[in-house]
Design a protein around this motif. Sequence first.
Motif, mmCIF file in Angstrom:
data_model
loop_
_atom_site.group_PDB
_atom_site.id
_atom_site.type_symbol
_atom_site.label_atom_id
_atom_site.label_comp_id
_atom_site.label_asym_id
_atom_site.label_seq_id
_atom_site.Cartn_x
_atom_site.Cartn_y
_atom_site.Cartn_z
ATOM 1 N N GLY A 178 16.000 157.451 69.095
ATOM 2 C CA GLY A 178 16.127 156.031 69.441
ATOM 3 C C GLY A 178 16.378 155.768 70.906
ATOM 4 N N TYR A 179 16.024 156.705 71.759
ATOM 5 C CA TYR A 179 16.297 156.556 73.191
ATOM 6 C C TYR A 179 15.012 156.764 73.985
ATOM 7 C CZ TYR A 179 18.354 157.404 77.804
ATOM 8 O OH TYR A 179 18.675 157.347 79.130
ATOM 9 N N SER A 180 14.667 155.789 74.831
ATOM 10 C CA SER A 180 13.393 155.819 75.556
ATOM 11 C C SER A 180 13.492 156.527 76.896
ATOM 12 C CB SER A 180 12.884 154.395 75.774
ATOM 13 O OG SER A 180 13.825 153.643 76.523
ATOM 14 N N GLY A 181 14.723 156.721 77.433
ATOM 15 C CA GLY A 181 14.886 157.421 78.701
ATOM 16 C C GLY A 181 14.791 156.535 79.913
ATOM 17 N N ASN A 182 15.273 155.285 79.795
ATOM 18 C CA ASN A 182 15.175 154.350 80.920
ATOM 19 C C ASN A 182 16.426 154.322 81.797
ATOM 20 O OD1 ASN A 182 12.573 153.486 80.435
ATOM 21 N ND2 ASN A 182 13.220 151.861 79.021
ATOM 22 N N ASP A 183 17.500 155.011 81.390
ATOM 23 C CA ASP A 183 18.741 154.974 82.168
ATOM 24 C C ASP A 183 18.721 156.084 83.224
ATOM 25 O OD1 ASP A 183 20.767 154.318 79.221
ATOM 26 O OD2 ASP A 183 19.421 153.029 80.371
ATOM 27 N N GLU A 184 18.895 155.699 84.458
ATOM 28 C CA GLU A 184 18.849 156.669 85.546
ATOM 29 C C GLU A 184 19.941 157.724 85.408
ATOM 30 O OE1 GLU A 184 17.763 158.821 88.669
ATOM 31 O OE2 GLU A 184 16.616 157.133 87.843
ATOM 32 N N SER A 185 21.165 157.310 85.048
ATOM 33 C CA SER A 185 22.287 158.250 84.987
ATOM 34 C C SER A 185 22.040 159.347 83.953
ATOM 35 C CB SER A 185 23.577 157.493 84.647
ATOM 36 O OG SER A 185 23.456 156.834 83.395
ATOM 37 N N ILE A 186 21.482 158.972 82.801
ATOM 38 C CA ILE A 186 21.246 159.950 81.729
ATOM 39 C C ILE A 186 20.102 160.882 82.100
ATOM 40 C CG2 ILE A 186 20.658 160.250 79.296
ATOM 41 C CD1 ILE A 186 23.397 158.947 79.803
ATOM 42 N N MET A 187 19.005 160.293 82.563
ATOM 43 C CA MET A 187 17.831 161.110 82.858
ATOM 44 C C MET A 187 18.074 162.042 84.045
ATOM 45 S SD MET A 187 15.724 160.557 80.491
ATOM 46 C CE MET A 187 14.346 161.490 81.149
#
Length: 1014
Positions: free
Chosen positions: A222-231
């Motif tokens: 359920g996560y698209s990978g749009n958060d800079e901190s996570i990616m």
Amino acid sequence: MISQEQLIRNFSVMENGEVDFFLGAGASVNSGIPTGGDLIWFFKREIYCIENHVSTEKFKDLKLPSTQKFLQDYFDKKGGYPPKYASNEYSFYFQECYNSCIARKRFIESKVTRHNPSLGYLCLADMMIKNKVKRVWTTNFDALTETAVNIINPQQELLVCSSTNSNSIKNFNPTYPGVCKLHGDFRYDNLQNTEDELQKLESTLQEHWLHCLTNRGMIVIGYSGNDESIMSFFEKHIAEPNFISKGLYWTTLKGVPVSKRVSALIESAKSGGKIADIVEISKFDSLLYSIYKSLGFSNQLIEEKSADIEASSELLFSGNRIKEFIKLNAFKADSIPQCNCFKTDIISWSELKSIINPHKCIASLYNGQIYSFESSERLISTFGNHIKSDITLTFPEERLLKKSDSVYTGMLYDLIKSSMLNRGFQCCKRNKYYDAKTKKTDSGYAVFDAIEMAIEYSAGEFYLFLLPSIHILKENGKQVSNDEYKIQSNRILSRIYNKQYNEKLRIWQSTLSNKRTISFTNGLFELKFTFIPLSSGGENREKEWIKLNAYQYNEPIMCFSDTDMSHTSTNQLIGLSQYGPLDCSYINDSRLQRPIQLALFSPKEHLNKIIGHLNKLNNSSKSNGKDKFLPDYAGFEKIYQRPLLIPSSADPNLCITYPTKATEQLTIQDFAAFIKRGIDRAAKNAMDFDVMVIFVPTSFARFRESPDSSDDYNLHDAIKLYAADKGISVQFIEERSTNAYDTCKVLWGLSTSLYAKSQGILWHPRSISDDTAYIGIGYAKSEKQGICIGCSQLFDSTGTGIRMILRKIKNPCFFEKSNPYMDRNEAREMMIELRESYYHCCPTAKLNRVVIHKTTPFMKEEIIGITQAFEGVDVELLQIQEHSPWRAIRFGMQATQQAENFAIKRGTVIPTNKDSFLIWTHGSLNIPEWTGSYNYFKGGRGIPAPLVVKRFWGQSEGGILAEEILMLTKMNWNSGDSLYKSLPVTLDFAKVLSRMSKQNEVLFDKSYDFRYFM
């Protein structure tokens, strides 16, 4: 990329705690928490409405394309706002809408509190409690995981980590399962939402996360990978050998590609020698429940919810995409009116009608409230003291919108009627209007152009359907009888083909629209639809045209040999003519094929006529060429490779006769009893014949049905049921068929039926799946007997009928008042019996999948019972509606050119939403093998309607379901004189059996051989 099943197998063998889960917003959708994409439109609406002093009620439905277009145009024109779908849309509009961090926190709190976890969260919680999963990481602010753990086991200790308590991480008990909120917990933290906030991940959390993912695996859902901190965290550490060393599985919904950044991350992991894959899944709940079941876990709370999943499994299609333009007759709602609403002391519809009819008001009664499309002033003058509260403008509750027979939908029809009458149109039937200025004469009748209208609610949207039609009066303006109306309407409408239908639809579009919308008004209440209908394919489409995908599936191929795979044809009768029946390939020596022996039951005076008619079966007959499907009939033995024996009039054992005159004096009941005595007599010699032919002369017409319309009696049905119990197959022959115009067609239909009833196997389709069975479910309600009957038929993987069961429903439930269905216990019992019948008939067969068709919706109680009965078997539950307002017009590549002459092609499939599709089982065909260069359109009349298919449970690809339906339309051996039936055999026979089940002769809870009812 790997499959969901492969992921489940990999995960199930891992040690406890070796694999962590990472959850994004997509995991919480089924729990009622909006995604970032949904919130973007919410923020846009809030900003626009406050800036322009407009009520948000004006844009209540944020999914309407017109609403989204309006809002986006506003911000594009203002400038300084990110373009649609920009990566920073969410953070930008959130900060623009709520510029203080405390306001943003309060907003999130309002959206994520008081939500119950969905099934997937319960499964995950159970896995955490049982130590299979040690940690869950999430960017979500909600408390769904914690709530789920508390539901499953209120005493379970659970660690919750976020920026608030990150300094205490070193003191956490490592034996407890934990949840880590990477962007904050809405209850305690400063949440990370804006672009600047999403750039950072708290350093202590980073260290903790890195430590925990050392020598671990991770599943991302359920996560698209749009958060800079996570990616950036993933990208920074992915090359480290021990980081996520036991596998990174990034899930995505089927048909939804991952971002380039995610794809690059996976490739980077692989290049470093790590296990890493993209995994296509159906839904979060479905995946977690499947994992949970694969582990052998069981929990009563979860099992009770298991029937809630799969219903929303999205249908995906991979067939041949149709490039040509197809125009539909459906128009999407641009806006729907709110209702004036107030509490009332009116308690009945009759009382309501007595008040509103003199005033011609549009109003409905529901749950102690009046809903109306009238002004407050008019309501006050009409209802007076019956108004028991303030009058408020509102939408009805969601479940009222969804129901086809809801009071709101009824009011929309009333609004349309009021608007049409005000425009000068005449109402001739329910939801049908005609233009008195279009009068023409035809064969002594006055014929007017008319339009039928229908409204449907689907996937959160209302649609208007326009069906061009005609209205008929006598030339002097008087009404015609109902039967006459139907006959003459069919005669005229059958001459309207694809091109003419398009022109009539275009004229009505223009007549009802203002060139921008099709609208209906009553005062200030307005119902608006787009002027351009839904469509598919074509070149040079306008941007605003709403597009649906369309797919073409091939005509099913029938097989006529078990050994020679070249013995096939799309035309069953050509296949029989060239290769003989399928079961002939089962026997190498044709001399072992025994003859088919008939027995006769006929009036003595008609005996020679029926014998002469049956003898035609042993002779050849030329096709008249009008129906390209029908080849010449070459004679029974030549086609079926078995002799057909017709009894001699002198054989008293096989030829039962009786006097016509005396029999004509009998009552309906006495005549039925008389035939039953004849069957009893024939049953003594049942081993000497295969099929009993019962001849019914025209003078016996009154014996067919009871003159009492409330009586369920039907001669044909009663006798077939009685004969089935005696082990006798019956073939009725009406006198009119002995004098039919097209002898070749009659002989083909009769010969295929006789062959099948004598246990012959005519043809099989190329099986789509050998381990699949098909079931048709129908319901009947006998008012006279005061009972409901469940009818079910079992078919093997080739669509060949095996068994049928009739069961009296002890505790019938009802949907929309008149549609019966079974509770879970009765559904389970009936399906268990069918499953057992399948294994009895096919003891070595492996049943991995069952597809169940029904004409009414599958209710939750039925779903639970059915799935329990088929434990360990994949189940597909499909509602298939025969009658719908959908129509389609076939074009070439250009929408601006004229429509084609011939109708839409059979095998056309158009998905309408994530769980439904249209399939044209009737339509034109072009198969050079037997149509040459011409189009073949069965019957050659009118505009074909599609079947509407809705899936309530299952995982199969949509194209497979469509191909199976097409296949099953060619498996009714009782209609061998036609290429196909519009309904699949599962439901074609369900209708027949539902009708037959009302007879007194029916035996409940007994498994019948299917062929007795052909």
